[in-house]
Write a protein that holds these residues in place. Structure first.
Motif, mmCIF file in Angstrom:
data_model
loop_
_atom_site.group_PDB
_atom_site.id
_atom_site.type_symbol
_atom_site.label_atom_id
_atom_site.label_comp_id
_atom_site.label_asym_id
_atom_site.label_seq_id
_atom_site.Cartn_x
_atom_site.Cartn_y
_atom_site.Cartn_z
ATOM 1 N N LEU A 348 1.724 14.569 10.273
ATOM 2 C CA LEU A 348 2.151 13.204 10.064
ATOM 3 C C LEU A 348 1.326 12.316 9.417
ATOM 4 C CD1 LEU A 348 4.190 12.290 13.397
ATOM 5 C CD2 LEU A 348 5.167 12.524 11.043
ATOM 6 N N VAL A 349 0.025 12.394 9.880
ATOM 7 C CA VAL A 349 -1.041 11.534 9.386
ATOM 8 C C VAL A 349 -1.435 11.999 7.874
ATOM 9 C CG1 VAL A 349 -3.527 10.736 9.435
ATOM 10 C CG2 VAL A 349 -2.024 11.130 11.654
ATOM 11 N N LEU A 350 -1.327 13.203 7.744
ATOM 12 C CA LEU A 350 -1.609 13.761 6.211
ATOM 13 C C LEU A 350 -0.510 13.307 5.183
ATOM 14 C CD1 LEU A 350 -3.150 15.860 4.466
ATOM 15 C CD2 LEU A 350 -1.744 17.564 5.243
ATOM 16 N N GLY A 351 0.834 13.204 5.847
ATOM 17 C CA GLY A 351 1.809 12.941 4.882
ATOM 18 C C GLY A 351 1.430 11.384 4.576
ATOM 19 N N VAL A 352 1.099 10.502 5.566
ATOM 20 C CA VAL A 352 0.650 8.985 4.963
ATOM 21 C C VAL A 352 -0.379 8.924 4.144
ATOM 22 C CG1 VAL A 352 -0.040 6.975 6.098
ATOM 23 C CG2 VAL A 352 1.518 8.143 7.336
ATOM 24 N N TYR A 353 -1.323 9.678 4.327
ATOM 25 C CA TYR A 353 -2.475 9.721 3.471
ATOM 26 C C TYR A 353 -2.072 10.182 2.187
ATOM 27 C CZ TYR A 353 -5.910 8.277 7.087
ATOM 28 O OH TYR A 353 -6.766 7.607 7.869
ATOM 29 N N VAL A 354 -1.543 11.299 2.170
ATOM 30 C CA VAL A 354 -1.150 11.696 0.704
ATOM 31 C C VAL A 354 -0.097 10.727 0.043
ATOM 32 C CG1 VAL A 354 0.114 13.746 -0.347
ATOM 33 C CG2 VAL A 354 -1.522 14.288 1.405
ATOM 34 N N GLY A 355 0.636 10.148 0.607
ATOM 35 C CA GLY A 355 1.566 9.399 0.050
ATOM 36 C C GLY A 355 0.872 8.135 -0.445
ATOM 37 N N PHE A 356 0.001 7.808 0.130
ATOM 38 C CA PHE A 356 -0.809 6.394 -0.457
ATOM 39 C C PHE A 356 -2.026 6.953 -1.259
ATOM 40 C CE2 PHE A 356 0.417 4.181 3.792
ATOM 41 C CZ PHE A 356 0.723 3.092 3.090
ATOM 42 N N ALA A 357 -2.260 8.108 -1.399
ATOM 43 C CA ALA A 357 -3.500 8.497 -2.240
ATOM 44 C C ALA A 357 -2.635 8.939 -3.732
ATOM 45 C CB ALA A 357 -4.214 9.443 -1.805
ATOM 46 N N THR A 358 -1.415 9.503 -3.515
ATOM 47 C CA THR A 358 -0.928 10.297 -4.725
ATOM 48 C C THR A 358 0.337 9.331 -5.230
ATOM 49 O OG1 THR A 358 0.314 11.628 -3.489
ATOM 50 C CG2 THR A 358 -1.728 12.326 -4.044
ATOM 51 N N VAL A 359 1.302 9.060 -4.425
ATOM 52 C CA VAL A 359 2.586 8.607 -4.807
ATOM 53 C C VAL A 359 2.234 7.228 -5.615
ATOM 54 C CG1 VAL A 359 4.598 7.506 -4.028
ATOM 55 C CG2 VAL A 359 3.976 9.520 -3.138
ATOM 56 N N ILE A 360 1.308 6.308 -5.033
ATOM 57 C CA ILE A 360 1.087 5.077 -5.674
ATOM 58 C C ILE A 360 0.774 5.275 -7.126
ATOM 59 C CG2 ILE A 360 -0.535 2.985 -5.460
ATOM 60 C CD1 ILE A 360 -0.371 3.324 -2.739
ATOM 61 N N ASN A 361 -0.387 6.114 -7.193
ATOM 62 C CA ASN A 361 -0.678 6.381 -8.682
ATOM 63 C C ASN A 361 0.029 7.046 -9.556
ATOM 64 O OD1 ASN A 361 -3.228 4.988 -8.104
ATOM 65 N ND2 ASN A 361 -4.194 6.688 -7.151
ATOM 66 N N ASP A 362 0.653 8.153 -8.990
ATOM 67 C CA ASP A 362 1.774 9.208 -9.929
ATOM 68 C C ASP A 362 2.807 9.716 -9.028
ATOM 69 O OD1 ASP A 362 2.509 10.811 -11.630
ATOM 70 O OD2 ASP A 362 0.802 11.980 -11.945
ATOM 71 N N ILE A 380 7.842 11.457 5.243
ATOM 72 C CA ILE A 380 7.120 10.483 4.723
ATOM 73 C C ILE A 380 7.056 10.424 3.063
ATOM 74 C CG2 ILE A 380 4.955 9.236 4.947
ATOM 75 C CD1 ILE A 380 4.825 10.654 7.687
ATOM 76 N N VAL A 381 6.671 11.557 2.581
ATOM 77 C CA VAL A 381 6.233 11.472 1.182
ATOM 78 C C VAL A 381 7.436 11.166 0.249
ATOM 79 C CG1 VAL A 381 5.026 12.696 -0.655
ATOM 80 C CG2 VAL A 381 4.085 12.736 1.636
ATOM 81 N N MET A 382 8.481 11.725 0.842
ATOM 82 C CA MET A 382 9.704 11.771 -0.209
ATOM 83 C C MET A 382 10.215 10.477 -0.159
ATOM 84 S SD MET A 382 11.698 13.136 -2.283
ATOM 85 C CE MET A 382 11.668 14.895 -2.359
ATOM 86 N N LEU A 383 10.097 9.654 1.081
ATOM 87 C CA LEU A 383 10.654 8.237 1.087
ATOM 88 C C LEU A 383 9.901 7.572 0.453
ATOM 89 C CD1 LEU A 383 11.622 7.761 5.170
ATOM 90 C CD2 LEU A 383 12.858 7.647 3.037
ATOM 91 N N MET A 384 8.756 7.545 0.294
ATOM 92 C CA MET A 384 7.709 6.841 -0.643
ATOM 93 C C MET A 384 8.022 7.110 -2.120
ATOM 94 S SD MET A 384 3.778 7.011 1.032
ATOM 95 C CE MET A 384 3.372 6.350 2.562
#
Length: 441
Positions: A348-362, A380-384
């Motif tokens: 769960l925590v990994l999903g949040v960190y990956v989302g903020f680190a990757t989805v925002i930029n690409d 989490i990541v798909m919702l982002m």
């Protein structure tokens, strides 16, 4: 199915009748709005405080025009006092700090020898502002030394505003991209928080029934799998009800705030002005910008995001709740759950960190796509990613993988659950859980 419905109904009623559930359901939106308003107010109050900064320019390079006052910083020239006397006055007085600009043989050395003294550690924004002023002045001085006309350089500066379109002709903008990032981040973070909150609620419910020995009576009438699934679905239903109430309350708050404090306050404040100042005052408030934000929000795929949020909330919650229920069945008290919580919480925590680190930029990069398909991080990541536009085949793959993984994990957790709920007096280990998985009784 009738027994499963009874369990779901029992868990749902027990949850929604809980006083803490009722209080948090109705108070949380007010608390969120209040906290946001408080943070905004404190930021405004912090910006209102004027900082007095003095400077000593031994280089004779800077002038008063280089240190123009702003809303939050006032500058005073203490060059005539000298460095030592200035430091003494700043230390004894109410000044924010002292900027010391020494005399150097070259501009390069000057840029690296400037010092700032203050009683407390200065804010990064203040230091950044000072550095920008100094760099700009030294750069212009070097250009003058090179014989370059600064006016021509200023005249050559131009800002570009790239209009963004996709191949279907839909226009995008920096504003709507920022809104997509914000909406996606909020949705992903909320999902993580609710999975944790309601997942641990399922775990505590199992532990309470186990320690009170009520579980022994219940499993004599229903299968352990039905009991576990009923608890998960009952808590999920309560979570959806809370989401719905929050949505209604936040919509009402938004409507009231935009009506009362948006247009009405403008009319109230500007109605007392003379006619010639009325139009200028209204433009200063910039209502058009607020309307533009509303229009951009309405351009987002709101219905699609809502449906997918419900799906990924249910899928993610049921996936993780089955694991929480298995942990609750395996232990005798909440203290013993700590050893099993890290493997559950980590994705769960990994999903949040990956989302903020990757989805925002690409949002369509390989890492973001990969983690939006992995079932333990996809909710989490798909919702982002959804606000940026995700093809239906990607969504179908992600949803199918989540459903298959959920069914498998429920089956796996049920094997632990049916053995663990009747085990007492021993702190379980991972080796014990493995044995329970192999148990075929």
């Amino acid at each position: 199915m009738s027994k499963l419905k009874l369990i779901i109904h029992r868990e749902f009623i027990a949850k929604v009748r809980n006083k803490s559930f009722i209080m948090m359901t109705f108070l949380s939106p007010l608390l969120m709005v209040g906290m946001g308003a408080l943070v905004f107010f404190l930021m405004k109050k912090n910006d209102e405080k004027v900082k007095e900064i003095v400077y000593v320019d031994e280089s004779k390079l800077f002038t008063k025009d280089d240190f123009k006052d702003t809303k939050t910083i006032h500058y005073q020239d203490f060059t005539a006092l000298g460095v030592d006397e200035t430091k003494k006055k700043v230390e004894e007085g109410n000044y924010y700090g002292a900027l010391i600009i020494p005399k150097q043989d070259s501009l390069e050395l000057l840029a690296k020898s400037i010092e700032f003294y203050s009683k407390d550690s200065p804010g990064m924004s203040v230091i950044s502002s000072l550095e920008n002023k100094i760099e700009s002045k030294i750069r212009n001085e070097k250009l003058n030394n090179f014989g370059i006309d600064l006016e021509k350089i200023k005249a050559s500066r131009i800002q570009s505003d790239i209009k963004m379109f996709n191949f279907s002709g839909e226009e995008s903008s920096k504003l709507i991209n920022g809104l997509k990032i914000g909406v996606g981040a909020i949705a992903g973070y909320l999902l993580m928080m609710f999975v944790m909150i309601y997942g641990t609620s399922v775990m505590r419910s199992v532990i309470e029934e186990k320690t009170s020995r009520i579980i022994e009576i219940i499993v004599s009438s229903v299968k352990p799998f039905q009991l576990m699934l009923g608890k998960i679905l009952g808590n999920a239903s309560a979570g959806l009800l809370q989401f719905f109430i929050w949505g209604v309350l936040l919509t009402i708050i938004w409507f009231v705030a935009s009506t009362v404090f948006g247009i009405d306050m403008v009319e109230m404040q500007t109605s007392k002005l003379p006619a010639e100042q009325l139009e200028a005052a209204k433009k200063a408030v910039d209502i058009d910008k607020f309307q533009l934000i509303i229009q951009e929000i309405l351009r987002l795929p709101i219905l699609k995001m809502f449906v997918l949020f419900i799906f990924y909330f249910l899928g993610g919650f049921m996936l993780y709740s089955s694991l929480f229920a298995a942990v609750g069945a395996a232990v005798d008290n909440e203290t013993d759950t700590q050893q099993f919580m890290l493997p559950i919480m980590a994705p769960l925590v990994l999903g949040v960190y990956v989302g903020f680190a990757t989805v925002i930029n690409d949002p369509h990069g390989s890492i973001a796509v990969l983690f939006s398909h992995i079932p333990f991080t996809s909710p989490i990541v798909m919702l982002m990613r959804v606000p940026f536009g995700v093809s239906w085949y990607e969504l179908l793959i992600s949803m199918a993988l989540l459903i298959v993984t959920f069914v498998f994990m429920v089956w796996l957790a049920a094997k632990i659950y049916r053995v663990g709920i009747l085990m007492y007096g021993k702190k379980p280990t991972y080796k014990d859980l493995y044995k329970w998985l192999k148990y075929k009784g």
